[in-house]
Design an enzyme around this catalytic site. Structure first.
Site, PDB file in Angstrom:
ATOM      1  N   SER A  26      64.857  33.574   3.574  1.00 23.13           N
ATOM      2  CA  SER A  26      64.152  33.309   4.830  1.00 23.13           C
ATOM      3  C   SER A  26      63.299  34.500   5.272  1.00 23.13           C
ATOM      4  O   SER A  26      63.725  35.647   5.205  1.00 23.13           O
ATOM      5  CB  SER A  26      65.175  33.000   5.923  1.00 23.13           C
ATOM      6  OG  SER A  26      64.510  32.810   7.153  1.00 23.13           O
ATOM      7  N   LYS A  50      61.029  30.359   6.980  1.00 22.21           N
ATOM      8  CA  LYS A  50      61.090  31.465   7.929  1.00 22.21           C
ATOM      9  C   LYS A  50      61.940  31.077   9.144  1.00 22.21           C
ATOM     10  O   LYS A  50      62.061  29.899   9.484  1.00 22.21           O
ATOM     11  CB  LYS A  50      59.635  31.812   8.243  1.00 22.21           C
ATOM     12  CG  LYS A  50      59.191  31.939   9.612  1.00 22.21           C
ATOM     13  CD  LYS A  50      57.674  31.870   9.726  1.00 22.21           C
ATOM     14  CE  LYS A  50      56.975  33.044   9.055  1.00 22.21           C
ATOM     15  NZ  LYS A  50      55.610  33.269   9.498  1.00 22.21           N
ATOM     16  N   ASN A  74      61.924  46.177   8.268  1.00 26.87           N
ATOM     17  CA  ASN A  74      61.075  45.265   9.035  1.00 26.87           C
ATOM     18  C   ASN A  74      61.665  45.009  10.403  1.00 26.87           C
ATOM     19  O   ASN A  74      62.873  45.027  10.598  1.00 26.87           O
ATOM     20  CB  ASN A  74      60.860  43.941   8.267  1.00 26.87           C
ATOM     21  CG  ASN A  74      61.869  42.873   8.648  1.00 26.87           C
ATOM     22  OD1 ASN A  74      61.718  42.199   9.673  1.00 26.87           O
ATOM     23  ND2 ASN A  74      62.909  42.742   7.839  1.00 26.87           N
ATOM     24  N   ASN A 132      71.068  31.538  11.084  1.00 25.15           N
ATOM     25  CA  ASN A 132      71.005  33.003  11.136  1.00 25.15           C
ATOM     26  C   ASN A 132      71.803  33.461  12.362  1.00 25.15           C
ATOM     27  O   ASN A 132      71.385  33.232  13.493  1.00 25.15           O
ATOM     28  CB  ASN A 132      69.532  33.423  11.250  1.00 25.15           C
ATOM     29  CG  ASN A 132      69.362  34.920  11.441  1.00 25.15           C
ATOM     30  OD1 ASN A 132      70.341  35.681  11.393  1.00 25.15           O
ATOM     31  ND2 ASN A 132      68.133  35.354  11.653  1.00 25.15           N
ATOM     32  N   CYS A 135      71.630  37.383  15.538  1.00 22.49           N
ATOM     33  CA  CYS A 135      70.741  37.313  16.696  1.00 22.49           C
ATOM     34  C   CYS A 135      71.523  37.724  17.931  1.00 22.49           C
ATOM     35  O   CYS A 135      72.692  37.388  18.067  1.00 22.49           O
ATOM     36  CB  CYS A 135      70.230  35.886  16.911  1.00 22.49           C
ATOM     37  SG  CYS A 135      69.423  35.205  15.475  1.00 22.49           S
ATOM     38  N   ASN A 197      72.095  39.370   5.305  1.00 20.84           N
ATOM     39  CA  ASN A 197      70.861  39.634   6.030  1.00 20.84           C
ATOM     40  C   ASN A 197      70.567  41.144   5.899  1.00 20.84           C
ATOM     41  O   ASN A 197      71.262  41.841   5.171  1.00 20.84           O
ATOM     42  CB  ASN A 197      71.033  39.224   7.505  1.00 20.84           C
ATOM     43  CG  ASN A 197      69.719  38.729   8.101  1.00 20.84           C
ATOM     44  OD1 ASN A 197      68.679  39.350   7.886  1.00 20.84           O
ATOM     45  ND2 ASN A 197      69.767  37.636   8.826  1.00 20.84           N
ATOM     46  N   THR A 198      69.577  41.634   6.611  1.00 21.83           N
ATOM     47  CA  THR A 198      69.198  43.050   6.464  1.00 21.83           C
ATOM     48  C   THR A 198      70.204  43.987   7.133  1.00 21.83           C
ATOM     49  O   THR A 198      70.901  43.609   8.071  1.00 21.83           O
ATOM     50  CB  THR A 198      67.808  43.296   7.093  1.00 21.83           C
ATOM     51  OG1 THR A 198      67.828  42.803   8.433  1.00 21.83           O
ATOM     52  CG2 THR A 198      66.729  42.584   6.307  1.00 21.83           C
ATOM     53  N   GLY A 222      65.660  44.989   0.200  1.00 22.29           N
ATOM     54  CA  GLY A 222      65.163  45.506  -1.071  1.00 22.29           C
ATOM     55  C   GLY A 222      66.247  46.179  -1.905  1.00 22.29           C
ATOM     56  O   GLY A 222      67.438  46.094  -1.578  1.00 22.29           O
ATOM     57  N   GLY A 249      68.212  42.562  -2.310  1.00 23.55           N
ATOM     58  CA  GLY A 249      67.733  43.409  -3.393  1.00 23.55           C
ATOM     59  C   GLY A 249      67.628  42.730  -4.742  1.00 23.55           C
ATOM     60  O   GLY A 249      67.547  43.414  -5.763  1.00 23.55           O
TER      61      GLY A 249
HETATM   62  C1  LIG Z   1      59.873  40.536   6.553  1.00 18.36           C
HETATM   63  C2  LIG Z   1      61.232  39.911   6.568  1.00 18.36           C
HETATM   64  C3  LIG Z   1      61.500  38.864   7.433  1.00 18.36           C
HETATM   65  C4  LIG Z   1      62.775  38.267   7.459  1.00 18.36           C
HETATM   66  N1  LIG Z   1      63.010  37.221   8.316  1.00 18.36           N
HETATM   67  C5  LIG Z   1      64.243  36.615   8.309  1.00 18.36           C
HETATM   68  C6  LIG Z   1      64.491  35.493   9.149  1.00 18.36           C
HETATM   69  O1  LIG Z   1      63.611  35.024   9.884  1.00 18.36           O
HETATM   70  N2  LIG Z   1      65.736  34.933   9.128  1.00 18.36           N
HETATM   71  C7  LIG Z   1      66.744  35.408   8.296  1.00 18.36           C
HETATM   72  O2  LIG Z   1      67.850  34.866   8.307  1.00 18.36           O
HETATM   73  N3  LIG Z   1      66.505  36.461   7.478  1.00 18.36           N
HETATM   74  C8  LIG Z   1      65.290  37.074   7.465  1.00 18.36           C
HETATM   75  N4  LIG Z   1      65.052  38.140   6.633  1.00 18.36           N
HETATM   76  C9  LIG Z   1      66.143  38.622   5.744  1.00 18.36           C
HETATM   77  C10 LIG Z   1      65.971  38.093   4.335  1.00 18.36           C
HETATM   78  O3  LIG Z   1      66.058  36.677   4.305  1.00 18.36           O
HETATM   79  C11 LIG Z   1      67.067  38.696   3.410  1.00 18.36           C
HETATM   80  O4  LIG Z   1      68.344  38.361   3.915  1.00 18.36           O
HETATM   81  C12 LIG Z   1      66.966  40.211   3.325  1.00 18.36           C
HETATM   82  O5  LIG Z   1      65.623  40.617   3.273  1.00 18.36           O
HETATM   83  C13 LIG Z   1      67.706  40.767   2.095  1.00 18.36           C
HETATM   84  O6  LIG Z   1      67.171  40.254   0.896  1.00 18.36           O
HETATM   85  P1  LIG Z   1      66.066  41.056   0.001  1.00 18.36           P
HETATM   86  O7  LIG Z   1      66.589  42.438  -0.190  1.00 18.36           O
HETATM   87  O8  LIG Z   1      65.951  40.259  -1.253  1.00 18.36           O
HETATM   88  O9  LIG Z   1      64.801  41.055   0.795  1.00 18.36           O
HETATM   89  C14 LIG Z   1      63.794  38.745   6.593  1.00 18.36           C
HETATM   90  C15 LIG Z   1      63.506  39.808   5.703  1.00 18.36           C
HETATM   91  C16 LIG Z   1      62.261  40.391   5.684  1.00 18.36           C
HETATM   92  C17 LIG Z   1      61.993  41.531   4.722  1.00 18.36           C
END
Ligand SMILES: Cc1cc2nc3c(=O)[nH]c(=O)nc-3n(C[C@H](O)[C@H](O)[C@H](O)COP(=O)(O)O)c2cc1C
Length: 308
Positions: A26, A50, A74, A132, A135, A197-198, A222, A249
């Site tokens: 997402s 998204k 982000n 999600n 929040c 999530n992040t 990442g 990542g």
């Molecule tokens: C620019 C950006 C926007 C994101 N927006 C959402 C979001 O709207 N809802 C959500 O649950 N996670 C969101 N995430 C988290 C990602 O879905 C994912 O859980 C996180 O980036 C870890 O995975 P990755 O390392 O492969 O990016 C977002 C991540 C990024 C980088």
């Protein structure tokens, strides 16, 4: 050809059967529309759109992205068009796609999550919900739903009452014990968990002597977070009996296979898609090559093998 199909909602009446285990994460793949013009997105296992809120959101002040040595920070702030526009303008396009689309929802109150789920009930083109819970809960002074087992479970119970769709729960890694949260939402009826999530992070702009991001802090994604995500997936897979979807990542088939062997039934590719929009398809191709090379008959034979 080995069987790569995965059932992501085995306890759900209709289930959520995907032809392969590779999804987009997402917020990193928009609504899929732009990517549909770049490559064959119908080959993906599923797309997670998204984050969607009840009303449109402009997002956080700029700057909202910062590069770090091994990842991205982000603070987009859930900028999105709101659920009404999604239902009226985007879902009809998805309804014509073969690839299932999962709608990621975010609320500021438990009532908002429930309203979002009811608005998406019966909408053609919506295959499942991903909730999600990272929040802030406005009614509890901004404490994130995903940091409290009780609040997280209340959100999922409220969503389950009003939806007939499979419900995945996107967990926050910013907690002391992720398994505790996973168990709580599984007991509340979650059909699958997405982890993670992040991670909270920040950067300082030396010239301005101020936090670099407009929102001061943001979420790290990442390569830097992969070992953390992998550990959390391993923990969760040992604690719940519903599928866990690994995210964090993942940039290659090798990354994805580590998650699968740790116990993930599927994976999501996020930030890797910024540098290489076709990253998810390349992950899929690499998994296909691995299972053929290793003589694996069904992907399910690999899920959790590292746990034995
Ligand atoms: C620019 C950006 C926007 C994101 N927006 C959402 C979001 O709207 N809802 C959500 O649950 N996670 C969101 N995430 C988290 C990602 O879905 C994912 O859980 C996180 O980036 C870890 O995975 P990755 O390392 O492969 O990016 C977002 C991540 C990024 C980088």
């Amino acid at each position: 050809m080995p069987d790569l199909s995965v059932q992501l909602a085995p306890k759900h009446q209709r289930g959520l059967l995907l032809k392969n285990p590779v999804l987009t994460a997402s917020g990193t793949f928009g609504y899929g529309l732009e990517y549909a013009e770049l490559f064959d997105i119908q080959r993906l296992g599923a797309i997670v759109c998204k984050g969607t809120t009840l009303y449109p959101r402009p997002g956080n002040p700029q700057p909202r992205l910062a590069e770090t040595p091994a990842g991205v920070l982000n603070s987009i702030g859930l900028q999105n068009i709101g659920v009404e526009a999604l239902v009226k303008e985007i879902a009809p396009v998805w309804a014509g796609w073969k690839v299932p689309v999962i709608v990621n929802i975010a609320g500021e109150t438990i009532g908002e999550y429930a309203q979002l789920a009811s608005r998406l009930e019966g909408v053609p083109g919506v295959a499942a919900l991903e909730v999600n819970i990272s929040c802030p809960n406005v009614a509890a002074g901004g404490l994130e739903f995903g940091t409290s087992p009780r609040l997280a479970a209340e959100v999922i119970a409220a969503v389950k009452v009003v939806t007939s769709l499979p419900v995945m729960v996107k967990l926050s890694p910013n907690v002391a014990d992720i398994a505790e949260i996973g168990v709580a939402v599984a007991e509340a009826g979650a059909d699958a968990l997405t982890a993670i999530n992040t991670l909270k992070g920040m950067a300082i702009d030396l010239k301005r002597r101020r936090p670099l991001l407009g929102n001061r802090y943001g979420g790290l994604s990442g390569p830097a977070i992969k070992p953390v995500a992998l550990y959390m997936v391993y923990e969760l897979a040992g604690a719940v009996d519903i599928p866990v979807i690994g995210c964090g990542g993942i940039a290659s088939a090798e990354d994805a296979l580590e998650f699968i062997m740790a116990g993930a039934g599927a994976v999501q590719v996020g930030s890797a898609g910024f540098a290489n929009p076709e990253a998810a398809l390349e992950v899929l191709a690499g998994i296909e090559a691995f299972v053929e090379r290793e003589g694996v008959r069904s992907l399910s034979d690999l899920v959790g093998v590292a746990r034995r």
